[in-house]
Motif scaffolding. Structure first.
Motif, PDB file in Angstrom:
ATOM      1  N   ASN A  51       0.825  -1.215   0.000  1.00 26.55           N
ATOM      2  CA  ASN A  51       0.000   0.000   0.000  1.00 26.55           C
ATOM      3  C   ASN A  51       0.853   1.256   0.000  1.00 26.55           C
ATOM      4  O   ASN A  51       0.542   2.224  -0.694  1.00 26.55           O
ATOM      5  CB  ASN A  51      -0.957  -0.004   1.192  1.00 26.55           C
ATOM      6  CG  ASN A  51      -2.083  -0.998   1.035  1.00 26.55           C
ATOM      7  OD1 ASN A  51      -2.408  -1.411  -0.070  1.00 26.55           O
ATOM      8  ND2 ASN A  51      -2.660  -1.404   2.154  1.00 26.55           N
ATOM      9  N   ASP A  52       1.933   1.248   0.766  1.00 26.84           N
ATOM     10  CA  ASP A  52       2.807   2.423   0.813  1.00 26.84           C
ATOM     11  C   ASP A  52       3.546   2.627  -0.505  1.00 26.84           C
ATOM     12  O   ASP A  52       3.749   3.769  -0.939  1.00 26.84           O
ATOM     13  CB  ASP A  52       3.787   2.315   1.980  1.00 26.84           C
ATOM     14  CG  ASP A  52       3.109   2.518   3.326  1.00 26.84           C
ATOM     15  OD1 ASP A  52       1.980   3.056   3.358  1.00 26.84           O
ATOM     16  OD2 ASP A  52       3.700   2.122   4.350  1.00 26.84           O
ATOM     17  N   ALA A  56       3.252   5.906  -2.813  1.00 23.01           N
ATOM     18  CA  ALA A  56       4.406   6.678  -3.287  1.00 23.01           C
ATOM     19  C   ALA A  56       4.322   6.888  -4.794  1.00 23.01           C
ATOM     20  O   ALA A  56       4.561   8.000  -5.298  1.00 23.01           O
ATOM     21  CB  ALA A  56       5.707   5.959  -2.924  1.00 23.01           C
ATOM     22  N   GLN A  57       3.966   5.843  -5.522  1.00 22.38           N
ATOM     23  CA  GLN A  57       3.863   5.944  -6.979  1.00 22.38           C
ATOM     24  C   GLN A  57       2.737   6.906  -7.378  1.00 22.38           C
ATOM     25  O   GLN A  57       2.920   7.763  -8.254  1.00 22.38           O
ATOM     26  CB  GLN A  57       3.617   4.565  -7.575  1.00 22.38           C
ATOM     27  CG  GLN A  57       3.566   4.567  -9.079  1.00 22.38           C
ATOM     28  CD  GLN A  57       3.275   3.201  -9.647  1.00 22.38           C
ATOM     29  OE1 GLN A  57       2.614   2.383  -8.998  1.00 22.38           O
ATOM     30  NE2 GLN A  57       3.745   2.942 -10.845  1.00 22.38           N
ATOM     31  N   THR A  66       9.309  13.876  -7.869  1.00 21.27           N
ATOM     32  CA  THR A  66      10.020  12.640  -7.578  1.00 21.27           C
ATOM     33  C   THR A  66       9.806  12.260  -6.117  1.00 21.27           C
ATOM     34  O   THR A  66       9.822  13.114  -5.236  1.00 21.27           O
ATOM     35  CB  THR A  66      11.523  12.810  -7.868  1.00 21.27           C
ATOM     36  OG1 THR A  66      11.672  13.226  -9.225  1.00 21.27           O
ATOM     37  CG2 THR A  66      12.284  11.528  -7.644  1.00 21.27           C
ATOM     38  N   VAL A  67       9.607  10.957  -5.894  1.00 16.56           N
ATOM     39  CA  VAL A  67       9.376  10.438  -4.542  1.00 16.56           C
ATOM     40  C   VAL A  67      10.359   9.301  -4.301  1.00 16.56           C
ATOM     41  O   VAL A  67      10.589   8.470  -5.175  1.00 16.56           O
ATOM     42  CB  VAL A  67       7.914   9.948  -4.388  1.00 16.56           C
ATOM     43  CG1 VAL A  67       7.706   9.273  -3.050  1.00 16.56           C
ATOM     44  CG2 VAL A  67       6.942  11.098  -4.560  1.00 16.56           C
ATOM     45  N   ASP A  81       9.816   9.870   1.127  1.00 15.88           N
ATOM     46  CA  ASP A  81      10.148  11.300   1.127  1.00 15.88           C
ATOM     47  C   ASP A  81       9.882  11.925  -0.225  1.00 15.88           C
ATOM     48  O   ASP A  81      10.046  11.268  -1.259  1.00 15.88           O
ATOM     49  CB  ASP A  81      11.637  11.510   1.447  1.00 15.88           C
ATOM     50  CG  ASP A  81      11.964  11.281   2.902  1.00 15.88           C
ATOM     51  OD1 ASP A  81      11.033  11.191   3.714  1.00 15.88           O
ATOM     52  OD2 ASP A  81      13.159  11.184   3.225  1.00 15.88           O
ATOM     53  N   ARG A  82       9.520  13.184  -0.182  1.00 17.21           N
ATOM     54  CA  ARG A  82       9.412  13.976  -1.405  1.00 17.21           C
ATOM     55  C   ARG A  82      10.805  14.453  -1.790  1.00 17.21           C
ATOM     56  O   ARG A  82      11.696  14.533  -0.954  1.00 17.21           O
ATOM     57  CB  ARG A  82       8.487  15.161  -1.167  1.00 17.21           C
ATOM     58  CG  ARG A  82       7.080  14.721  -0.818  1.00 17.21           C
ATOM     59  CD  ARG A  82       6.237  15.829  -0.270  1.00 17.21           C
ATOM     60  NE  ARG A  82       6.130  16.931  -1.209  1.00 17.21           N
ATOM     61  CZ  ARG A  82       5.720  18.137  -0.867  1.00 17.21           C
ATOM     62  NH1 ARG A  82       5.389  18.402   0.389  1.00 17.21           N
ATOM     63  NH2 ARG A  82       5.630  19.085  -1.758  1.00 17.21           N
ATOM     64  N   ALA A  83      10.986  14.784  -3.049  1.00 16.38           N
ATOM     65  CA  ALA A  83      12.292  15.238  -3.530  1.00 16.38           C
ATOM     66  C   ALA A  83      12.637  16.609  -2.950  1.00 16.38           C
ATOM     67  O   ALA A  83      11.770  17.347  -2.475  1.00 16.38           O
ATOM     68  CB  ALA A  83      12.279  15.307  -5.047  1.00 16.38           C
ATOM     69  N   ALA A  84      13.910  16.926  -2.997  1.00 15.43           N
ATOM     70  CA  ALA A  84      14.437  18.235  -2.586  1.00 15.43           C
ATOM     71  C   ALA A  84      14.107  18.577  -1.132  1.00 15.43           C
ATOM     72  O   ALA A  84      13.848  19.728  -0.800  1.00 15.43           O
ATOM     73  CB  ALA A  84      13.944  19.331  -3.524  1.00 15.43           C
ATOM     74  N   PHE A  85      14.097  17.566  -0.286  1.00 10.11           N
ATOM     75  CA  PHE A  85      13.895  17.748   1.157  1.00 10.11           C
ATOM     76  C   PHE A  85      12.602  18.507   1.477  1.00 10.11           C
ATOM     77  O   PHE A  85      12.569  19.349   2.362  1.00 10.11           O
ATOM     78  CB  PHE A  85      15.097  18.460   1.779  1.00 10.11           C
ATOM     79  CG  PHE A  85      16.379  17.733   1.563  1.00 10.11           C
ATOM     80  CD1 PHE A  85      16.668  16.580   2.262  1.00 10.11           C
ATOM     81  CD2 PHE A  85      17.300  18.190   0.621  1.00 10.11           C
ATOM     82  CE1 PHE A  85      17.841  15.890   2.043  1.00 10.11           C
ATOM     83  CE2 PHE A  85      18.483  17.515   0.400  1.00 10.11           C
ATOM     84  CZ  PHE A  85      18.759  16.358   1.102  1.00 10.11           C
ATOM     85  N   LYS A  86      11.548  18.189   0.750  1.00  9.02           N
ATOM     86  CA  LYS A  86      10.254  18.842   0.986  1.00  9.02           C
ATOM     87  C   LYS A  86       9.483  18.188   2.119  1.00  9.02           C
ATOM     88  O   LYS A  86       8.409  18.637   2.467  1.00  9.02           O
ATOM     89  CB  LYS A  86       9.411  18.822  -0.291  1.00  9.02           C
ATOM     90  CG  LYS A  86       9.959  19.684  -1.387  1.00  9.02           C
ATOM     91  CD  LYS A  86       9.054  19.637  -2.596  1.00  9.02           C
ATOM     92  CE  LYS A  86       9.609  20.458  -3.733  1.00  9.02           C
ATOM     93  NZ  LYS A  86       8.798  20.331  -4.949  1.00  9.02           N
ATOM     94  N   GLY A  87      10.015  17.121   2.671  1.00 12.14           N
ATOM     95  CA  GLY A  87       9.370  16.488   3.812  1.00 12.14           C
ATOM     96  C   GLY A  87       8.993  15.039   3.548  1.00 12.14           C
ATOM     97  O   GLY A  87       8.972  14.575   2.415  1.00 12.14           O
ATOM     98  N   SER A  88       8.711  14.349   4.631  1.00  9.87           N
ATOM     99  CA  SER A  88       8.325  12.944   4.556  1.00  9.87           C
ATOM    100  C   SER A  88       6.822  12.822   4.381  1.00  9.87           C
ATOM    101  O   SER A  88       6.056  13.599   4.939  1.00  9.87           O
ATOM    102  CB  SER A  88       8.728  12.204   5.826  1.00  9.87           C
ATOM    103  OG  SER A  88      10.119  12.101   5.910  1.00  9.87           O
ATOM    104  N   LEU A  89       6.423  11.819   3.621  1.00  8.16           N
ATOM    105  CA  LEU A  89       5.001  11.517   3.456  1.00  8.16           C
ATOM    106  C   LEU A  89       4.559  10.437   4.428  1.00  8.16           C
ATOM    107  O   LEU A  89       3.494  10.522   5.018  1.00  8.16           O
ATOM    108  CB  LEU A  89       4.730  11.058   2.019  1.00  8.16           C
ATOM    109  CG  LEU A  89       5.044  12.058   0.918  1.00  8.16           C
ATOM    110  CD1 LEU A  89       4.926  11.411  -0.443  1.00  8.16           C
ATOM    111  CD2 LEU A  89       4.119  13.249   1.030  1.00  8.16           C
TER     112      LEU A  89
END
Length: 148
Positions: A51-52, A56-57, A66-67, A81-89
């Motif tokens: 599921n995770d 992510a996809q 990008t993830v 995580d999202r790209a460019a250090f935008k935070g964790s999902l």
């Protein structure tokens, strides 16, 4: 005065028989319960991991970014995580008896903004004495789980 012979109750032998039957039933339930628990641990891990990965996809495709899926084998968790250090999902812990071994699949797992995977490959999952294989196919980023 009440005579001992007229007193109603259970004898010691009857009580011991009932107690031994109860203990045997408890023992059988206990031994079967641990096997069921072990099976449920790995089933829950795969359900959550699949599921995770789908999340992510889908997040990568919908938000056009990008993830990454990072796996910390030492601390028994994975993080999306999202790209460019935008935070964790998502950050999910898993049972410490589960071992994730990347073989032909390099970590982190990367999903491009169109939802495709960066590189196909194989990851092995070991739990107790069982081994599973997750195969990521190139292109649409789908995967399948096989028990070895």
């Amino acid at each position: 005065m009440i005579s001992v012979k007229s007193a109603k109750g259970f004898t010691l032998v009857e009580s011991l028989i009932v107690l031994s039957i109860f203990l045997l039933l408890t023992l059988f339930t206990w031994s079967n319960g641990s096997a069921i628990h072990e099976r449920k641990v790995i089933e829950q891990f795969f359900r959550q991991f699949q599921n995770d990965l789908y999340y992510a996809q889908q997040y990568a495709a919908v938000h056009r970014e990008t993830v990454y899926v990072f796996v910390s084998q030492d601390d028994s968790y994975y993080r999306i995580d999202r790209a460019a250090f935008k935070g964790s999902l998502v950050q999910t812990s898993y049972n410490e008896d589960i071992v994730i071994r990347p073989t032909t699949m390099s970590l982190p797992i990367t999903y491009y903004p169109n939802g495709s995977i960066k590189k196909g490959g194989t990851i092995f999952i070991d739990y107790k004495e069982e081994t599973y294989k997750i195969v990521f196919t190139i292109g649409n980023g789908r995967f399948r789980v096989e028990k070895l």
